[in-house]
Motif scaffolding. Structure first.
Motif, PDB file in Angstrom:
ATOM      1  N   HIS A 152       1.780  -5.329   9.359  1.00 27.47           N
ATOM      2  CA  HIS A 152       2.203  -4.778   8.259  1.00 27.47           C
ATOM      3  C   HIS A 152       0.995  -3.886   7.693  1.00 27.47           C
ATOM      4  CE1 HIS A 152       4.264  -3.876   4.644  1.00 27.47           C
ATOM      5  NE2 HIS A 152       5.387  -4.846   4.891  1.00 27.47           N
ATOM      6  N   ALA A 153       1.218  -2.785   7.247  1.00 28.59           N
ATOM      7  CA  ALA A 153      -0.049  -1.912   6.771  1.00 28.59           C
ATOM      8  C   ALA A 153      -0.317  -2.606   5.398  1.00 28.59           C
ATOM      9  CB  ALA A 153       0.311  -0.545   6.770  1.00 28.59           C
ATOM     10  N   ARG A 154       0.269  -3.028   4.602  1.00 24.58           N
ATOM     11  CA  ARG A 154       0.392  -3.616   3.096  1.00 24.58           C
ATOM     12  C   ARG A 154      -0.727  -4.822   3.347  1.00 24.58           C
ATOM     13  NH1 ARG A 154       5.301  -5.212   0.748  1.00 24.58           N
ATOM     14  NH2 ARG A 154       5.287  -7.125   1.922  1.00 24.58           N
ATOM     15  N   SER A 155      -0.545  -5.588   4.318  1.00 23.48           N
ATOM     16  CA  SER A 155      -1.292  -6.684   4.603  1.00 23.48           C
ATOM     17  C   SER A 155      -2.641  -6.429   4.893  1.00 23.48           C
ATOM     18  CB  SER A 155      -0.522  -7.711   5.471  1.00 23.48           C
ATOM     19  OG  SER A 155       0.668  -8.021   5.358  1.00 23.48           O
ATOM     20  N   LEU A 156      -2.727  -5.478   5.857  1.00 19.01           N
ATOM     21  CA  LEU A 156      -4.040  -4.845   6.423  1.00 19.01           C
ATOM     22  C   LEU A 156      -4.901  -4.302   5.220  1.00 19.01           C
ATOM     23  CD1 LEU A 156      -3.607  -3.720  10.091  1.00 19.01           C
ATOM     24  CD2 LEU A 156      -4.273  -6.023   9.221  1.00 19.01           C
ATOM     25  N   ALA A 157      -4.132  -3.559   4.497  1.00 17.69           N
ATOM     26  CA  ALA A 157      -4.755  -2.688   3.634  1.00 17.69           C
ATOM     27  C   ALA A 157      -5.249  -3.657   2.554  1.00 17.69           C
ATOM     28  CB  ALA A 157      -3.650  -1.717   2.755  1.00 17.69           C
ATOM     29  N   LEU A 158      -4.794  -4.897   2.174  1.00 14.93           N
ATOM     30  CA  LEU A 158      -5.166  -5.839   1.148  1.00 14.93           C
ATOM     31  C   LEU A 158      -6.438  -6.376   1.721  1.00 14.93           C
ATOM     32  CD1 LEU A 158      -2.054  -7.467  -0.104  1.00 14.93           C
ATOM     33  CD2 LEU A 158      -3.459  -5.913  -1.428  1.00 14.93           C
ATOM     34  N   MET A 159      -6.420  -6.785   3.235  1.00 11.60           N
ATOM     35  CA  MET A 159      -7.883  -7.280   3.823  1.00 11.60           C
ATOM     36  C   MET A 159      -8.592  -6.217   3.653  1.00 11.60           C
ATOM     37  SD  MET A 159      -6.069  -8.856   7.254  1.00 11.60           S
ATOM     38  CE  MET A 159      -7.664  -9.044   8.035  1.00 11.60           C
ATOM     39  N   LEU A 160      -8.362  -5.083   4.060  1.00 15.36           N
ATOM     40  CA  LEU A 160      -9.500  -3.879   3.912  1.00 15.36           C
ATOM     41  C   LEU A 160      -9.993  -3.737   2.426  1.00 15.36           C
ATOM     42  CD1 LEU A 160     -10.448  -1.137   5.647  1.00 15.36           C
ATOM     43  CD2 LEU A 160      -8.811  -0.130   4.585  1.00 15.36           C
ATOM     44  N   ALA A 161      -9.022  -3.941   1.459  1.00 14.07           N
ATOM     45  CA  ALA A 161      -9.770  -3.752   0.278  1.00 14.07           C
ATOM     46  C   ALA A 161     -10.634  -4.881  -0.178  1.00 14.07           C
ATOM     47  CB  ALA A 161      -8.692  -3.968  -0.686  1.00 14.07           C
ATOM     48  N   ARG A 162     -10.385  -6.078   0.291  1.00 14.20           N
ATOM     49  CA  ARG A 162     -11.148  -7.454   0.241  1.00 14.20           C
ATOM     50  C   ARG A 162     -12.499  -7.115   0.786  1.00 14.20           C
ATOM     51  NH1 ARG A 162      -7.164 -10.818   0.467  1.00 14.20           N
ATOM     52  NH2 ARG A 162      -7.109 -11.024   2.763  1.00 14.20           N
ATOM     53  N   ARG A 163     -12.461  -6.665   1.915  1.00  7.06           N
ATOM     54  CA  ARG A 163     -13.708  -6.197   2.715  1.00  7.06           C
ATOM     55  C   ARG A 163     -14.788  -5.418   2.038  1.00  7.06           C
ATOM     56  NH1 ARG A 163     -13.094  -4.084   8.167  1.00  7.06           N
ATOM     57  NH2 ARG A 163     -11.733  -5.880   8.659  1.00  7.06           N
ATOM     58  N   HIS A 164     -14.060  -4.259   1.321  1.00 12.42           N
ATOM     59  CA  HIS A 164     -14.982  -3.373   0.876  1.00 12.42           C
ATOM     60  C   HIS A 164     -15.202  -3.665  -1.076  1.00 12.42           C
ATOM     61  CE1 HIS A 164     -15.385  -0.205   3.342  1.00 12.42           C
ATOM     62  NE2 HIS A 164     -14.326  -0.758   4.179  1.00 12.42           N
ATOM     63  N   GLY A 165     -14.518  -4.723  -1.518  1.00 14.06           N
ATOM     64  CA  GLY A 165     -14.422  -5.112  -2.702  1.00 14.06           C
ATOM     65  C   GLY A 165     -13.681  -3.937  -3.713  1.00 14.06           C
ATOM     66  N   ALA A 166     -12.755  -3.335  -3.042  1.00 12.47           N
ATOM     67  CA  ALA A 166     -11.883  -2.354  -3.559  1.00 12.47           C
ATOM     68  C   ALA A 166     -10.699  -3.191  -4.172  1.00 12.47           C
ATOM     69  CB  ALA A 166     -11.507  -1.251  -2.452  1.00 12.47           C
ATOM     70  N   LYS A 167     -10.009  -2.042  -5.227  1.00 12.69           N
ATOM     71  CA  LYS A 167      -8.833  -2.496  -5.994  1.00 12.69           C
ATOM     72  C   LYS A 167      -7.880  -1.917  -5.203  1.00 12.69           C
ATOM     73  CE  LYS A 167     -11.301  -4.502  -9.017  1.00 12.69           C
ATOM     74  NZ  LYS A 167     -11.328  -5.910  -9.119  1.00 12.69           N
ATOM     75  N   THR A 168      -6.488  -2.807  -5.268  1.00 11.32           N
ATOM     76  CA  THR A 168      -5.399  -2.187  -4.755  1.00 11.32           C
ATOM     77  C   THR A 168      -4.291  -1.931  -5.580  1.00 11.32           C
ATOM     78  OG1 THR A 168      -5.885  -3.324  -2.408  1.00 11.32           O
ATOM     79  CG2 THR A 168      -3.742  -2.536  -2.790  1.00 11.32           C
ATOM     80  N   LEU A 169      -3.558  -0.806  -5.720  1.00  8.92           N
ATOM     81  CA  LEU A 169      -2.411  -0.665  -6.582  1.00  8.92           C
ATOM     82  C   LEU A 169      -1.175  -0.413  -5.664  1.00  8.92           C
ATOM     83  CD1 LEU A 169      -1.520  -0.177  -9.183  1.00  8.92           C
ATOM     84  CD2 LEU A 169      -1.254   2.149  -8.808  1.00  8.92           C
ATOM     85  N   LEU A 170      -0.096  -1.368  -5.902  1.00 12.56           N
ATOM     86  CA  LEU A 170       1.055  -1.183  -5.178  1.00 12.56           C
ATOM     87  C   LEU A 170       2.080  -0.655  -6.029  1.00 12.56           C
ATOM     88  CD1 LEU A 170       0.995  -4.952  -3.942  1.00 12.56           C
ATOM     89  CD2 LEU A 170       0.379  -3.051  -2.590  1.00 12.56           C
ATOM     90  N   GLY A 171       2.668   0.374  -5.417  1.00 14.23           N
ATOM     91  CA  GLY A 171       3.671   1.063  -6.468  1.00 14.23           C
ATOM     92  C   GLY A 171       4.867   1.256  -5.929  1.00 14.23           C
ATOM     93  N   SER A 172       6.008   1.004  -6.615  1.00 11.30           N
ATOM     94  CA  SER A 172       7.401   1.083  -6.439  1.00 11.30           C
ATOM     95  C   SER A 172       8.459   1.054  -7.322  1.00 11.30           C
ATOM     96  CB  SER A 172       7.733  -0.141  -5.312  1.00 11.30           C
ATOM     97  OG  SER A 172       9.179   0.002  -4.917  1.00 11.30           O
ATOM     98  N   ALA A 173       9.594   1.607  -7.444  1.00 11.99           N
ATOM     99  CA  ALA A 173      10.641   1.383  -8.255  1.00 11.99           C
ATOM    100  C   ALA A 173      11.413   0.322  -8.100  1.00 11.99           C
ATOM    101  CB  ALA A 173      11.563   2.645  -8.528  1.00 11.99           C
TER     102      ALA A 173
END
Ligand code: ZN
Ligand code: ZN
Length: 604
Positions: A207-228
């Motif tokens: 799931h790209a969402r889970s992987l993206a959250l892992m990627l963000a953690r590794r870089h100390g980055a912030k993640t914004l999830l957007g949806s209606a």
């Protein structure tokens, strides 16, 4: 390309361009400021204000995003505040609230801080429309990454990301989470609820969402999830305070949410008041829209003409030789096709069972809907959008383009029409059959149905005079339909969370589906039973099944499914070790020859 070039050079006023040769263009686009001056000297570029009206107009924005509305500005600031205490924040913004504009401002801010940005989109939403819009602001600092790229193109982006001159922004589909980043500061996951973020087949199932959250953690980055219509999992985490939560409840430019009118098809059928597949209410609304020059979208989540054919004499239904499904009739090509393995079959001349010739069809797909529109509105120009007509990116965009520029009056489509497309001319949306989705035996079917209705409805009422959504259903009094009618996301979530807690489904548990496949159905049964028994020795009553999935034979392989529901805090490592141990024991049995076992963690 023109726009890109202008923005690259920071050209800050309105400009017009005269046609240039392709080689000139290529040179310009690969060059820097010097090429720009050369271009002006060659008089390929003029800046005479009076010509602005007549010539193709390019507005250069000098890298400035446009101003936010008050509500958007508030959301932008709230997100920044939220990021101070949360690594992940959910932006819950109704359809047409202008989330993209907020994203653009967040990206600008991240770039100013020297960060890189990853902007993820589900494949189908990655349109030229959006790319152009972002290019206008960010020019060549942005690279686009999608699944139709050749390997060479992928390698090139990959190398560039490792070089001294990487893209600052990557706009891409799920696989772009595998690209390298050097100073990633922000990840935006737009339409985060989309199931297409999960790669299903072939493996790796991620799931790209889970992987993206892992990627963000590794870089100390912030993640914004957007949806209606955020996924229930995401919403639940926001509710618990694990994610930040920001909402945007106003539609852009003061548009109102379209009103959803529910039509009870079961009652109308009983009273013989349906006009074929349409209710009078929908026909009236369509007629009114068409006669006043507006457009109509009809949503039918099934392609082909009919769901299946049937011999009227003996009831025989043509089925796929390799899969346990009936074949779908496609009238355009006058053939039958299996939607599981893609096999094509001729339409039989005579019934193989009774030799009769009287075939009927059952159910309706987009082709049949198009037919019905022609019967009622012979002058309406119709176009279909489903995998059959929009199988390539180009075809997909062509349909969007044609419909947006009003070359067609009625767009008939599957879920493809629900993906964040903007059509200003649409005043009526008809949802022909919400029940098929609602009745899929899956714990997410209510959530999915709600999301699709909300997203499809969001396509209406972008025109100034609001819009109507007509929802035809046989389940008019089901909770989900009533919640969708009132666009009551919170009520839907409350109902679903309560049910999932009671029946131990995500987000309260983690699900792993274990699939056992074998060419021989009996072997598949026996081996799946063995597998389940071995699993129960470790996981006890967390194991359900084996069961036959809805389609129990695909491509000549019989499939059995075992579901494991785990506590959320179960150690993935420990679970993995047990699964491997069990699989090895199964494989040691002499009868296991030819068996295939595979796993789907967090199935969608
Ligand atoms: Zn027959
Ligand atoms: Zn098949």
């Amino acid at each position: 390309m023109f726009e890109t070039y202008l923005e690259m050079s920071g050209f800050g006023r309105q400009a017009t361009l005269t046609p240039v040769s392709k080689s000139d263009l290529l040179r310009m686009c690969s060059g820097t400021g010097a090429a720009f001056s050369a271009l002006v000297e060659k008089k390929l570029l003029t800046t005479h204000e009076e010509e602005v009206e007549r010539l193709p107009l390019v507005t250069a924005t000098a890298n400035q995003p446009s101003t936010l509305s008050e509500a958007q500005q508030a959301a932008f600031e709230e997100i920044n505040t939220s990021f101070e205490s949360h690594d992940t924040t959910l932006l819950h913004g109704v359809t047409s609230s202008g989330k993209t504009e907020v994203y653009i401002h967040l990206i600008s801010r991240a770039l100013k801080q020297g960060h890189q940005v990853l902007y993820l989109l589900p494949e189908i939403a990655l349109t030229t429309q959006l790319t152009t819009r972002l290019r206008r602001v960010f020019g060549q600092r942005m690279g686009v990454y999608h699944s139709k790229f050749s390997d060479a193109e992928r390698v090139e982006i990959y190398r560039r990301q490792l070089s001294d001159n990487p893209y600052d922004i990557i706009l891409g589909v799920r696989s772009s989470v595998f690209l390298p980043f050097q100073r990633l500061g922000l990840i935006i996951i737009d339409e985060e609820h989309e199931p297409s973020y999960k790669q299903q087949d072939p493996a790796p199932r991620y799931h790209a969402r889970s992987l993206a959250l892992m990627l963000a953690r590794r870089h100390g980055a912030k993640t914004l999830l957007g949806s209606a219509t955020p996924s229930i999992e995401t919403y639940h985490l926001a509710q618990q305070g694990r994610y930040g939560y920001v909402s945007l409840t106003q539609r852009f430019r003061g548009l109102s949410m379209p009103e959803v009118e529910v039509v009870d098809v079961r009652r109308l059928k009983f009273q013989h008041r349906m006009k074929g597949i349409f209710s009078q209410q929908l026909l009236d609304a369509m007629g009114k829209a068409l006669s006043s020059g507006h457009q109509v979208i009809l949503f039918q989540n099934r392609r082909g003409y009919a769901n299946f054919m049937q011999c009227r004499t003996c009831g025989w239904v043509p089925r796929c030789d390799r899969c346990d499904v009936s074949l779908t009739y496609h009238r355009q090509h006058h053939h039958l096709s299996c939607h599981y393995c893609g096999a094509i079959y001729q339409v039989p001349d005579a019934c193989p069972q009774c030799e009769g010739h009287d075939f009927g069809d059952v159910g309706m797909g987009t082709e049949k809907v198009e037919d019905a529109v022609h019967q009622h509105f012979p002058d309406a120009r119709t176009i279909r959008m489903d995998i059959d007509t929009a199988h390539t990116r180009h075809a997909f965009e062509q349909i969007i383009d044609d419909f947006a520029s009003r070359r067609y009056d009625v767009l008939i489509g599957t879920q493809m029409v629900s993906k964040g497309l903007d059509f200003a001319g649409v005043s009526v949306v008809g949802i022909l059959d919400a029940d098929t989705m609602l009745n899929i035996p899956d714990f997410r079917s209510a959530e999915r149905t709600f999301q699709v209705i909300a997203q499809v409805s969001g396509r209406a009422g972008r025109a100034e005079d609001g819009g109507r959504v007509i929802l035809q259903t046989r389940s008019a009094d089901s909770d989900t339909i009533v919640q969708a009618q009132h666009n009551d996301y919170l009520a839907m979530t409350a109902t679903q969370l309560e049910e999932r807690q009671e029946f131990h489904y995500p987000p309260f548990t983690r699900v792993i589906n274990v699939y056992v496949r074998h060419r021989d159905a009996k072997h598949a049964d026996l081996l799946a039973a063995d597998m389940a028994r071995l699993l129960r020795a470790s996981f006890a009553d967390r194991v359900l099944g084996p069961d036959r999935p809805a389609v129990a034979r695909v491509k000549s392989m019989s499939v059995r499914k075992i579901m494991i529901k785990l506590e959320r805090n179960a150690s993935p490592r420990a679970v993995y070790d047990i699964l491997m141990k069990v699989q090895n024991r199964l494989m040691q049995q002499p009868s296991a020859s030819g068996v295939q076992v595979y796993y789907d963690v967090d199935p969608m």
